[in-house]
Write a protein that holds these residues in place. Structure first.
Motif, PDB file in Angstrom:
ATOM      1  N   VAL A 124     -39.774   1.541  13.197  1.00 49.93           N
ATOM      2  CA  VAL A 124     -40.151   0.140  13.091  1.00 49.93           C
ATOM      3  C   VAL A 124     -39.645  -0.608  14.310  1.00 49.93           C
ATOM      4  N   ASN A 125     -40.350  -1.670  14.659  1.00 45.55           N
ATOM      5  CA  ASN A 125     -39.872  -2.572  15.698  1.00 45.55           C
ATOM      6  C   ASN A 125     -38.709  -3.363  15.116  1.00 45.55           C
ATOM      7  N   ILE A 126     -37.637  -3.486  15.865  1.00 46.66           N
ATOM      8  CA  ILE A 126     -36.457  -4.140  15.293  1.00 46.66           C
ATOM      9  C   ILE A 126     -36.715  -5.606  14.977  1.00 46.66           C
ATOM     10  N   GLY A 127     -37.713  -6.200  15.647  1.00 44.63           N
ATOM     11  CA  GLY A 127     -38.047  -7.581  15.334  1.00 44.63           C
ATOM     12  C   GLY A 127     -38.553  -7.746  13.917  1.00 44.63           C
ATOM     13  N   SER A 128     -39.088  -6.654  13.333  1.00 42.72           N
ATOM     14  CA  SER A 128     -39.616  -6.723  11.973  1.00 42.72           C
ATOM     15  C   SER A 128     -38.507  -6.843  10.930  1.00 42.72           C
ATOM     16  N   LEU A 129     -37.253  -6.669  11.342  1.00 42.02           N
ATOM     17  CA  LEU A 129     -36.144  -6.797  10.398  1.00 42.02           C
ATOM     18  C   LEU A 129     -35.835  -8.260  10.080  1.00 42.02           C
ATOM     19  N   VAL A 130     -36.326  -9.166  10.932  1.00 40.37           N
ATOM     20  CA  VAL A 130     -36.139 -10.591  10.643  1.00 40.37           C
ATOM     21  C   VAL A 130     -36.854 -10.931   9.336  1.00 40.37           C
ATOM     22  N   GLY A 131     -36.158 -11.660   8.473  1.00 39.99           N
ATOM     23  CA  GLY A 131     -36.713 -12.001   7.170  1.00 39.99           C
ATOM     24  C   GLY A 131     -36.241 -11.076   6.063  1.00 39.99           C
ATOM     25  N   ARG A 132     -35.471 -10.034   6.419  1.00 44.02           N
ATOM     26  CA  ARG A 132     -34.970  -9.108   5.409  1.00 44.02           C
ATOM     27  C   ARG A 132     -33.511  -9.432   5.085  1.00 44.02           C
ATOM     28  N   PHE A 133     -33.095  -9.034   3.884  1.00 40.75           N
ATOM     29  CA  PHE A 133     -31.703  -9.226   3.493  1.00 40.75           C
ATOM     30  C   PHE A 133     -30.847  -8.095   4.039  1.00 40.75           C
ATOM     31  N   ALA A 134     -29.617  -8.417   4.384  1.00 38.77           N
ATOM     32  CA  ALA A 134     -28.670  -7.443   4.919  1.00 38.77           C
ATOM     33  C   ALA A 134     -27.315  -7.690   4.269  1.00 38.77           C
ATOM     34  N   THR A 135     -26.365  -6.817   4.577  1.00 39.46           N
ATOM     35  CA  THR A 135     -25.001  -6.961   4.074  1.00 39.46           C
ATOM     36  C   THR A 135     -24.028  -6.814   5.235  1.00 39.46           C
ATOM     37  N   VAL A 136     -23.092  -7.762   5.336  1.00 43.75           N
ATOM     38  CA  VAL A 136     -22.067  -7.651   6.376  1.00 43.75           C
ATOM     39  C   VAL A 136     -21.251  -6.400   6.086  1.00 43.75           C
ATOM     40  N   HIS A 137     -21.242  -5.480   7.032  1.00 46.10           N
ATOM     41  CA  HIS A 137     -20.659  -4.165   6.786  1.00 46.10           C
ATOM     42  C   HIS A 137     -19.205  -4.088   7.225  1.00 46.10           C
ATOM     43  N   THR A 138     -18.902  -4.637   8.399  1.00 45.98           N
ATOM     44  CA  THR A 138     -17.551  -4.537   8.953  1.00 45.98           C
ATOM     45  C   THR A 138     -17.143  -5.867   9.569  1.00 45.98           C
TER      46      THR A 138
END
Length: 217
Positions: A138-152
């Motif tokens: 996937v193009n990394i720009g497509s990750l915008v709009g997705r939920f994430a979790t602060v890992h460290t």
């Protein structure tokens, strides 16, 4: 003929052909892709994305070598075959012409420089008849709009933290995030929403549920 192939000056070319056969066998029995299924670290991918989006000279060189038309393993097999055959044929021609063989230190670079563009040239017709592997990249720009979790760590303005996000194919990526709002802090383990991207850094806002009091069981 076998004596000619096993001469010291020709061993590098004979070895390339043997390696080509071994890789071909591995590919044929399904062991050609030996890389484990690991999460992708976008700290590296973002650098690559920036380089290739620029459309610089590197793109033209990689295209000339056939990268992207065939699987990498197949391109390697093709290059080794051409390198070995060109080297042995060239050494045989030089021996007929002069009565001696070229040093492998001279013959190998000449064969490699000749084999590289031929690999790219032959990859074009081969790509039309050889089935292509499907990719879930996937193009990394497509990750915008997705939920994430602060890992460290924790993310503050000017001090990004590492976060984990899952793409539409279910693959995990590790990215660097900062809060989109000045003065906000995103804590480790907090769920966040990626709202935009600036170069290597994603800007995020808190999902909010980590600050909502939980009722005891």
């Amino acid at each position: 003929m076998f004596d000619f192939w096993l001469l010291d000056e020709n061993l590098i070319f004979t070895g390339a052909l043997l390696l080509m056969i071994a890789l071909g066998v591995l590919q044929a029995i399904g062991l050609g892709d030996l890389s484990p299924d690991l999460d992708v670290d976008l700290d590296i991918d973002m650098d690559m994305d920036a380089d290739f989006d620029a459309g610089g000279p590197a793109d033209g060189l990689l295209a000339m070598l056939g990268l992207g038309r065939l699987p990498l393993m197949m391109l390697l097999v093709l290059f080794l075959a051409l390198f070995g055959m060109i080297g042995l044929a060239g050494q045989q021609f030089i021996e007929t012409l002069t009565g001696s063989l070229l040093s492998p230190w001279l013959a190998a670079p000449i064969a490699a420089v000749t084999a590289l563009p031929l690999t790219g040239l032959l990859s074009r017709p081969l790509s039309r008849i050889i089935p292509q592997d499907e990719t879930t990249a996937v193009n990394i720009g497509s990750l915008v709009g997705r939920f994430a979790t602060v890992h460290t760590g924790r993310a503050e303005t000017g001090s990004p933290a590492r976060a984990k996000v899952t793409d539409i194919h279910g693959h995990n990526h590790y990215i660097m995030v900062e809060p989109d709002n000045a003065g906000q802090i995103l804590h480790e383990g907090e769920k966040i929403l990626l709202v935009r991207r600036e170069n290597r850094i994603f800007k995020a806002i808190s999902h909010g549920d980590s600050h909502v009091p939980k009722l005891g069981s």
